[in-house]
Design a protein around this motif. Structure first.
Motif, PDB file in Angstrom:
ATOM      1  N   CYS A   1      -3.448  35.927  28.637  1.00 16.10           N
ATOM      2  CA  CYS A   1      -3.000  36.348  27.309  1.00 16.10           C
ATOM      3  C   CYS A   1      -2.274  37.691  27.435  1.00 16.10           C
ATOM      4  O   CYS A   1      -2.484  38.447  28.388  1.00 16.10           O
ATOM      5  N   LYS A   2      -1.431  38.004  26.465  1.00 11.54           N
ATOM      6  CA  LYS A   2      -0.832  39.330  26.385  1.00 11.54           C
ATOM      7  C   LYS A   2      -1.877  40.295  25.837  1.00 11.54           C
ATOM      8  O   LYS A   2      -2.558  39.998  24.856  1.00 11.54           O
ATOM      9  N   SER A   3      -2.005  41.433  26.464  1.00  8.27           N
ATOM     10  CA  SER A   3      -3.022  42.411  26.085  1.00  8.27           C
ATOM     11  C   SER A   3      -2.573  43.240  24.884  1.00  8.27           C
ATOM     12  O   SER A   3      -1.379  43.452  24.667  1.00  8.27           O
ATOM     13  N   ALA A   4      -3.561  43.720  24.125  1.00  8.75           N
ATOM     14  CA  ALA A   4      -3.312  44.627  23.001  1.00  8.75           C
ATOM     15  C   ALA A   4      -4.451  45.636  22.975  1.00  8.75           C
ATOM     16  O   ALA A   4      -5.578  45.302  22.593  1.00  8.75           O
ATOM     17  N   GLY A   5      -4.163  46.874  23.384  1.00  7.21           N
ATOM     18  CA  GLY A   5      -5.216  47.875  23.419  1.00  7.21           C
ATOM     19  C   GLY A   5      -6.366  47.431  24.300  1.00  7.21           C
ATOM     20  O   GLY A   5      -6.181  47.092  25.467  1.00  7.21           O
ATOM     21  N   ARG A   6      -7.548  47.384  23.712  1.00  4.70           N
ATOM     22  CA  ARG A   6      -8.748  47.031  24.467  1.00  4.70           C
ATOM     23  C   ARG A   6      -8.942  45.526  24.620  1.00  4.70           C
ATOM     24  O   ARG A   6      -9.863  45.091  25.333  1.00  4.70           O
ATOM     25  N   PHE A   7      -8.092  44.714  23.982  1.00  4.00           N
ATOM     26  CA  PHE A   7      -8.265  43.259  24.008  1.00  4.00           C
ATOM     27  C   PHE A   7      -7.353  42.629  25.067  1.00  4.00           C
ATOM     28  O   PHE A   7      -6.139  42.833  25.063  1.00  4.00           O
ATOM     29  N   SER A   8      -7.962  41.837  25.955  1.00  4.71           N
ATOM     30  CA  SER A   8      -7.219  41.126  26.993  1.00  4.71           C
ATOM     31  C   SER A   8      -8.054  39.933  27.434  1.00  4.71           C
ATOM     32  O   SER A   8      -9.202  39.769  27.014  1.00  4.71           O
TER      33      SER A   8
ATOM     34  N   TRP B   1      -5.097  21.809  24.640  1.00  6.12           N
ATOM     35  CA  TRP B   1      -4.514  22.632  23.582  1.00  6.12           C
ATOM     36  C   TRP B   1      -5.088  24.052  23.667  1.00  6.12           C
ATOM     37  O   TRP B   1      -6.270  24.234  24.000  1.00  6.12           O
ATOM     38  N   ALA B   2      -4.287  25.062  23.312  1.00 10.40           N
ATOM     39  CA  ALA B   2      -4.813  26.412  23.135  1.00 10.40           C
ATOM     40  C   ALA B   2      -5.932  26.358  22.100  1.00 10.40           C
ATOM     41  O   ALA B   2      -5.860  25.599  21.126  1.00 10.40           O
ATOM     42  N   CYS B   3      -6.965  27.166  22.306  1.00 15.21           N
ATOM     43  CA  CYS B   3      -8.186  27.059  21.502  1.00 15.21           C
ATOM     44  C   CYS B   3      -8.566  28.407  20.903  1.00 15.21           C
ATOM     45  O   CYS B   3      -8.415  29.457  21.546  1.00 15.21           O
ATOM     46  N   GLY B   4      -9.095  28.355  19.687  1.00 17.40           N
ATOM     47  CA  GLY B   4      -9.501  29.564  18.975  1.00 17.40           C
ATOM     48  C   GLY B   4     -10.764  30.223  19.496  1.00 17.40           C
ATOM     49  O   GLY B   4     -11.210  31.222  18.919  1.00 17.40           O
ATOM     50  N   VAL B   5     -11.338  29.695  20.579  1.00 21.91           N
ATOM     51  CA  VAL B   5     -12.433  30.402  21.248  1.00 21.91           C
ATOM     52  C   VAL B   5     -11.865  31.520  22.139  1.00 21.91           C
ATOM     53  O   VAL B   5     -12.601  32.399  22.587  1.00 21.91           O
ATOM     54  N   THR B   6     -10.558  31.510  22.364  1.00 25.80           N
ATOM     55  CA  THR B   6      -9.914  32.540  23.185  1.00 25.80           C
ATOM     56  C   THR B   6     -10.303  33.964  22.780  1.00 25.80           C
ATOM     57  O   THR B   6     -10.572  34.810  23.658  1.00 25.80           O
ATOM     58  N   PRO B   7     -10.332  34.299  21.470  1.00 26.17           N
ATOM     59  CA  PRO B   7     -10.732  35.666  21.111  1.00 26.17           C
ATOM     60  C   PRO B   7     -12.115  36.069  21.614  1.00 26.17           C
ATOM     61  O   PRO B   7     -12.362  37.260  21.846  1.00 26.17           O
ATOM     62  N   GLN B   8     -13.015  35.101  21.797  1.00 21.18           N
ATOM     63  CA  GLN B   8     -14.341  35.449  22.293  1.00 21.18           C
ATOM     64  C   GLN B   8     -14.265  35.988  23.723  1.00 21.18           C
ATOM     65  O   GLN B   8     -15.041  36.864  24.113  1.00 21.18           O
ATOM     66  N   VAL B   9     -13.293  35.481  24.509  1.00 17.66           N
ATOM     67  CA  VAL B   9     -13.085  36.003  25.858  1.00 17.66           C
ATOM     68  C   VAL B   9     -12.510  37.414  25.774  1.00 17.66           C
ATOM     69  O   VAL B   9     -12.915  38.318  26.536  1.00 17.66           O
ATOM     70  N   ALA B  10     -11.559  37.626  24.850  1.00 20.25           N
ATOM     71  CA  ALA B  10     -10.969  38.959  24.680  1.00 20.25           C
ATOM     72  C   ALA B  10     -12.004  39.970  24.197  1.00 20.25           C
ATOM     73  O   ALA B  10     -11.967  41.150  24.581  1.00 20.25           O
ATOM     74  N   ILE B  11     -12.935  39.519  23.378  1.00 21.56           N
ATOM     75  CA  ILE B  11     -13.992  40.399  22.869  1.00 21.56           C
ATOM     76  C   ILE B  11     -14.897  40.857  24.019  1.00 21.56           C
ATOM     77  O   ILE B  11     -15.375  41.996  24.036  1.00 21.56           O
ATOM     78  N   GLU B  12     -15.104  39.989  24.995  1.00 20.12           N
ATOM     79  CA  GLU B  12     -15.904  40.371  26.159  1.00 20.12           C
ATOM     80  C   GLU B  12     -15.279  41.561  26.885  1.00 20.12           C
ATOM     81  O   GLU B  12     -15.987  42.415  27.429  1.00 20.12           O
ATOM     82  N   SER B  13     -13.935  41.611  26.907  1.00 17.18           N
ATOM     83  CA  SER B  13     -13.260  42.713  27.592  1.00 17.18           C
ATOM     84  C   SER B  13     -13.191  43.963  26.726  1.00 17.18           C
ATOM     85  O   SER B  13     -13.277  45.086  27.233  1.00 17.18           O
ATOM     86  N   ALA B  14     -13.017  43.804  25.402  1.00 18.11           N
ATOM     87  CA  ALA B  14     -12.892  44.956  24.501  1.00 18.11           C
ATOM     88  C   ALA B  14     -14.221  45.657  24.268  1.00 18.11           C
ATOM     89  O   ALA B  14     -14.263  46.857  24.001  1.00 18.11           O
TER      90      ALA B  14
END
Length: 262
Positions: free
Chosen positions: A150-157, A223-236
């Motif tokens: 994913c493209k990163s944004a601040g603390r989210f990646s 398909w791309a899935c809306g669980v993706t943010p949960q992975v980004a939250i782990e990094s943020a």
């Protein structure tokens, strides 16, 4: 197959605790949404992450102001703290519990985000005569972590999570054509065929959801899935974050037809 209920009636069952299952196949014709709730200090960066990654994170609604838990633009009497069958609580980026309401976790600075869900386009695929295996087998859709960055944004990646539905190759092509009309709910598949090409080592052991049967002559379609943010939250690693449990969505009063490009 799931019984036919209006979105409002299903949300009332969820709020009363009599429905706690996954929502795939319920409330045909209506938009379902993935959830992420974050403190205001993280909300702007998360919004940017979603804007930079619209395939896995298409925003369909959010709190009008921090601390507001009613979402009238998405449906009658929606209380985001109580109207999803199962929630996940993350603390400092780590999953700490799953609960059926989050009233006790709610804070006055929280912002709720609703993201488009692949369950919304399943109806269009079924209407065209395509089988959705997780609905046929009455299980949660299988979901996998991938190597698609994913493209990163601040603390989210992080990397993209995908959902999978097995199909014959000709049906996969048709699914691409159909889902291209639904960019607000992940759009066309990201990949079909060899799972290893996107970093999935074992198709029979999903990271989220349940495995489904893949018959001879079928290929997995991702398909791309809306669980993706949960992975980004782990990094943020926000001090607290609330999400839906995979497969347990907010069912809105918005018709799926509003999301389609005709």
């Amino acid at each position: 197959m799931p019984v036919s209920l209006s979105p409002y009636a299903l949300r009332q069952q969820i709020r009363q605790g009599s429905f706690t299952g996954n929502t795939s196949g319920y409330c045909a014709g209506y938009v379902q949404g993935n959830l992420a709730i974050l403190p205001k200090a993280f909300a702007d960066e998360f919004l940017m992450f979603c804007q930079l990654n619209p395939k896995p994170c298409p925003i369909i609604g959010m709190s009008a102001n921090p601390g507001e838990f009613m979402l009238p633009d998405l449906g009658q009497d929606i209380d985001i703290r109580r109207d999803i069958p199962r929630y996940r609580i993350y603390e400092d980026g780590k999953l700490t519990s799953e609960v059926t309401d989050v009233v006790e976790y709610w804070q006055d600075d929280m912002v709720a985000f609703l993201l488009g869900c692949s369950f919304s386009f399943e109806e269009a695929l079924i209407a065209d005569g395509l089988e959705i295996r997780n609905i046929t087998e009455q299980v949660n859709v299988p979901m996998y972590r991938t190597n698609i960055a994913c493209k990163s944004a601040g603390r989210f990646s992080g990397t993209t999570v995908v959902s999978m539905r097995p199909m014959k190759p000709a049906d996969a092509i048709r699914a691409i054509q159909i889902c291209s009309r639904f960019p607000s709910v992940h759009g066309a598949p990201l990949h079909f065929g060899d799972p290893a090409a996107i970093g999935i080592s074992d198709i029979n052991h999903p990271d989220f959801g349940d495995a489904v049967t893949i018959n001879e002559g079928e290929v997995p379609v991702f398909w791309a899935c809306g669980v993706t943010p949960q992975v980004a939250i782990e990094s943020a690693r926000p001090p607290i974050c609330i999400t839906h449990s995979p497969g347990h969505m907010l069912v809105t009063d918005l018709p799926n037809s509003r999301l389609a490009i005709l």
